[in-house]
Write an enzyme that holds these catalytic residues in place. Structure first.
Site, PDB file in Angstrom:
ATOM      1  N   THR A 195       0.857  -1.196   0.000  1.00  7.85           N
ATOM      2  CA  THR A 195       0.000   0.000   0.000  1.00  7.85           C
ATOM      3  C   THR A 195       0.884   1.235   0.000  1.00  7.85           C
ATOM      4  O   THR A 195       2.022   1.185   0.433  1.00  7.85           O
ATOM      5  CB  THR A 195      -0.877   0.055   1.262  1.00  7.85           C
ATOM      6  OG1 THR A 195      -0.001   0.065   2.387  1.00  7.85           O
ATOM      7  CG2 THR A 195      -1.804  -1.117   1.353  1.00  7.85           C
ATOM      8  N   GLU A 339      -5.875  -3.204  -1.080  1.00 10.11           N
ATOM      9  CA  GLU A 339      -6.373  -4.344  -0.303  1.00 10.11           C
ATOM     10  C   GLU A 339      -7.585  -5.018  -0.945  1.00 10.11           C
ATOM     11  O   GLU A 339      -7.969  -6.110  -0.554  1.00 10.11           O
ATOM     12  CB  GLU A 339      -6.793  -3.869   1.102  1.00 10.11           C
ATOM     13  CG  GLU A 339      -5.660  -3.471   2.021  1.00 10.11           C
ATOM     14  CD  GLU A 339      -5.251  -2.011   1.855  1.00 10.11           C
ATOM     15  OE1 GLU A 339      -5.455  -1.452   0.755  1.00 10.11           O
ATOM     16  OE2 GLU A 339      -4.705  -1.443   2.807  1.00 10.11           O
ATOM     17  N   LYS A 450     -12.650  17.897  12.088  1.00 10.98           N
ATOM     18  CA  LYS A 450     -13.577  17.821  13.218  1.00 10.98           C
ATOM     19  C   LYS A 450     -13.688  19.187  13.879  1.00 10.98           C
ATOM     20  O   LYS A 450     -12.757  19.660  14.511  1.00 10.98           O
ATOM     21  CB  LYS A 450     -13.116  16.773  14.229  1.00 10.98           C
ATOM     22  CG  LYS A 450     -14.219  16.406  15.190  1.00 10.98           C
ATOM     23  CD  LYS A 450     -13.974  15.072  15.840  1.00 10.98           C
ATOM     24  CE  LYS A 450     -15.277  14.532  16.411  1.00 10.98           C
ATOM     25  NZ  LYS A 450     -15.101  13.317  17.147  1.00 10.98           N
ATOM     26  N   TRP A 455     -18.348  16.614  12.213  1.00  8.78           N
ATOM     27  CA  TRP A 455     -17.462  16.330  11.084  1.00  8.78           C
ATOM     28  C   TRP A 455     -17.763  17.226   9.889  1.00  8.78           C
ATOM     29  O   TRP A 455     -18.914  17.464   9.541  1.00  8.78           O
ATOM     30  CB  TRP A 455     -17.629  14.880  10.633  1.00  8.78           C
ATOM     31  CG  TRP A 455     -17.194  13.869  11.661  1.00  8.78           C
ATOM     32  CD1 TRP A 455     -17.999  13.007  12.344  1.00  8.78           C
ATOM     33  CD2 TRP A 455     -15.870  13.617  12.114  1.00  8.78           C
ATOM     34  NE1 TRP A 455     -17.257  12.236  13.198  1.00  8.78           N
ATOM     35  CE2 TRP A 455     -15.947  12.584  13.081  1.00  8.78           C
ATOM     36  CE3 TRP A 455     -14.616  14.160  11.812  1.00  8.78           C
ATOM     37  CZ2 TRP A 455     -14.821  12.086  13.728  1.00  8.78           C
ATOM     38  CZ3 TRP A 455     -13.495  13.660  12.463  1.00  8.78           C
ATOM     39  CH2 TRP A 455     -13.602  12.637  13.412  1.00  8.78           C
TER      40      TRP A 455
END
Ligand code: AMP
Length: 557
Positions: A195, A339, A450, A455
């Site tokens: 990754t 993944e 945040k 959010w």
């Protein structure tokens, strides 16, 4: 009662044999540094088998890792097959990794041999290791397991370093017989990819023959998407080292398409020319690529193109609409991760959305899409296993499972940070799902801003900003704020010939988002820093603006 069907392994050699037998007369096209090359599938499959012979001659053991440090070329594609079809494991190396990361992944995977394009050799050789790992005072004695470096001729000029570890592929091929491909264990490892590692060390994802087989069928079928067919001519702009080449190193052989590979010629004009001249029907790349190519579209005949796939980061609605205006078709949005092999969802137009107005249809196209058969998705309240409803409102972490989704990382202890107790992959992406199963991501967990406990989606702010006619790129990050903990800061790149002020941009945003989402400041920068696979690097941006003082912090407004 058990089914009474044959136990036929889902392994790659069977696919390769069929491709060779059925499509030997078809073409394969790729660019070198300076020219366009063509071969037939029959010649290419013979070369791939002889590359298998080269692996034998070099003594690469069963299970041996075969690294590649290369552009999208015919030889790189051959290695995609020759390594796993002779029992080895392909390990694609990202040519844009920092030296320390590259060293880490080569050593962690224990690459035995690395195939390197000649134009990339100087980059790689700076770090080349002594075979035993002892210090020889050569520049960068870092690779501890690499015994051979095989150079693939991509037309780059120059001499090779004089070193016994370095071989020329064409010379090795002269003595290498074509070998029979065989692999019977469908669960054996076939290839691996690390990754891009936004935090900590990159992590290795190990694909099996079975996962690649099923994923390729998923790419062919791509329910609610576009599929891949025998008569397609496909051009992956996505690098072969990024996330299993999004399946485009394998699926075209399943379908029997023709492949057109850009090699080292990755400039937007070169890619546009190749798309046009080779009458490409399907192509795929990250948003940065398609943004860069936009000015190249005028005056070209790209009428053969039926699908421009885009993923890797959210596709701004404005970008997709610009393609629709210029080419008559929008960008096809897909989501995935290294993944997830990587196809996780794809946004074809399903019948449920028929009859929408233009604006609403464009909003639907900006969604990440519907998981194909083989991928289950859910959104979960963070920190729990509680699944949230598919009402397009409830927002939580996206989790997925399926036969081509990673169950673990290579030589990393299994952790609940990455996988849930009930066996789903935690994607780190946050979003909602509508009643048709269509995902809408609002952010990465780590990129959400945040503010006062609520959010704010940086992606949504970016999408709106990038719809402003003067804005080329926009990235939003959270910066510390004494009262609200964090507030959004927009970093904006203006188009070359355009201007806009902070006030104008905020005014443009005002009717589009909640008032408290409006960025506290807008900074103008020359370029948004990019990761090794061309995505906005919020990490670098956050570092750059770590000490940024927002205006008016004293009022907390
Ligand atoms: P990588 O493994 O480097 O391909 O990175 C995977 C991550 O890229 C995902 O977890 C997402 O955060 C992001 N990503 C991929 N495709 C999309 C998309 N279509 N929209 C938004 N983010 C995406």
């Amino acid at each position: 009662m058990r089914g009474l069907m044959q136990d036929y392994p889902l392994t790659l050699p069977y696919v390769f044999d069929r491709f060779e037998r059925l499509f030997g007369g078809k073409k394969l096209v790729w660019n070198t540094v300076s020219e366009r090359k063509r071969t037939t599938v029959a010649e290419w499959t013979d070369r791939a088998r002889r590359i298998g012979g080269v692996l034998d001659a070099l003594g690469v053991p069963a299970d041996g890792r075969v690294g590649t440090f290369a552009w999208n070329t015919a030889d790189h594609l051959a290695l995609y097959w020759a390594a796993p079809c002779t029992g080895r494991i392909l390990h694609t190396l990202n040519i844009r990794l920092f030296p320390e990361q590259l060293t880490f992944v080569v050593n962690h995977a224990e690459d035995d041999v690395v195939f390197v394009d000649k134009s990339l050799l100087p980059l790689f050789w700076k770090l080349a290791a002594s075979p035993t790992g002892e210090t020889t005072n050569k520049p960068g004695d870092t690779f501890t397991t690499v015994r051979h470096v095989v150079v693939m001729d991509d037309g780059a000029p120059g001499e090779l370093p004089d070193d016994p570890r370095i071989h020329l592929l064409d010379e090795l091929l002269a003595d290498a017989p074509p070998v029979r491909f065989a692999a019977e264990d469908e669960n054996a490892a076939a290839s691996m990819c690390y990754t891009s590692g936004t935090t900590g060390n990159p992590k290795g994802v190990v694909y099996s023959h079975r996962s690649i087989y099923l994923h390729s069928l998923g790419v062919l079928n791509a329910a609610a998407g576009i599929g891949m067919m025998e008569r397609d001519r496909v051009l992956p702009v996505v690098p072969m080292f990024h996330a299993n080449c999004w399946g485009w190193g394998h699926a075209p052989l399943f379908a029997g398409t023709e492949l057109v590979l850009p090699g080292p010629q990755m400039a937007p004009a070169a890619i546009a020319t190749m798309l046009e001249e080779e009458r490409v029907t399907m192509t795929a790349g990250v948003p940065t690529i398609w943004m860069g190519m936009l000015p190249e579209l005028d005056g070209r005949d790209l009428s053969a193109l039926r699908a421009i796939l885009c993923g890797g980061s959210a596709v701004p609605k404005a970008l997709s609409e610009a393609y629709r205006e210029k080419l008559g078709q929008p960008i096809l949005h897909a989501w995935g991760m290294t993944e997830t092999s990587p196809l996780g969802s794809i946004n074809g137009t399903i019948s449920a959305y028929d009859g929408l107005g233009e604006e609403e249809a464009a909003d639907v196209r900006a969604r990440q899409g519907i998981p194909p058969v083989g991928v289950d998705a859910r959104i979960v309240e963070p920190g729990t296993l509680e699944e949230l409803p598919w009402d397009d409102k409830a927002t939580g972490e996206l989790q997925v499972r399926g036969p081509w989704i990673a169950a673990d990382y290579y030589r990393v202890e299994h952790s609940e940070e990455s996988f849930t107790a009930d066996g789903w992959l935690r994607t780190g992406d946050v979003g909602a799902i509508d009643p048709y199963g269509n995902i809408r991501l609002s952010d990465r967990t780590k990129d959400l801003v945040k503010s006062g406990g609520e959010w704010i989606s940086s992606v949504e702010l970016e999408n709106h900003l990038m719809a402003h006619p003067a804005v080329a790129e926009a990235a939003v990050i959270g910066v510390p704020h004494p009262r609200w903990q964090e507030r959004p800061l927009a970093a904006v790149v203006l188009k070359d010939d355009q201007s806009a002020t902070k006030e104008e941009l905020l005014e443009f945003l005002a009717p589009r988002v909640a008032k408290w989402w409006l960025p506290d400041d807008v900074v103008f920068i020359d370029e948004v820093p990019k990761t090794s696979v061309g995505k906005f690097s919020k990490k670098d941006l956050r570092t750059r603006f770590a000490d940024y003082q927002l205006p008016d912090v004293s009022t907390g407004s």
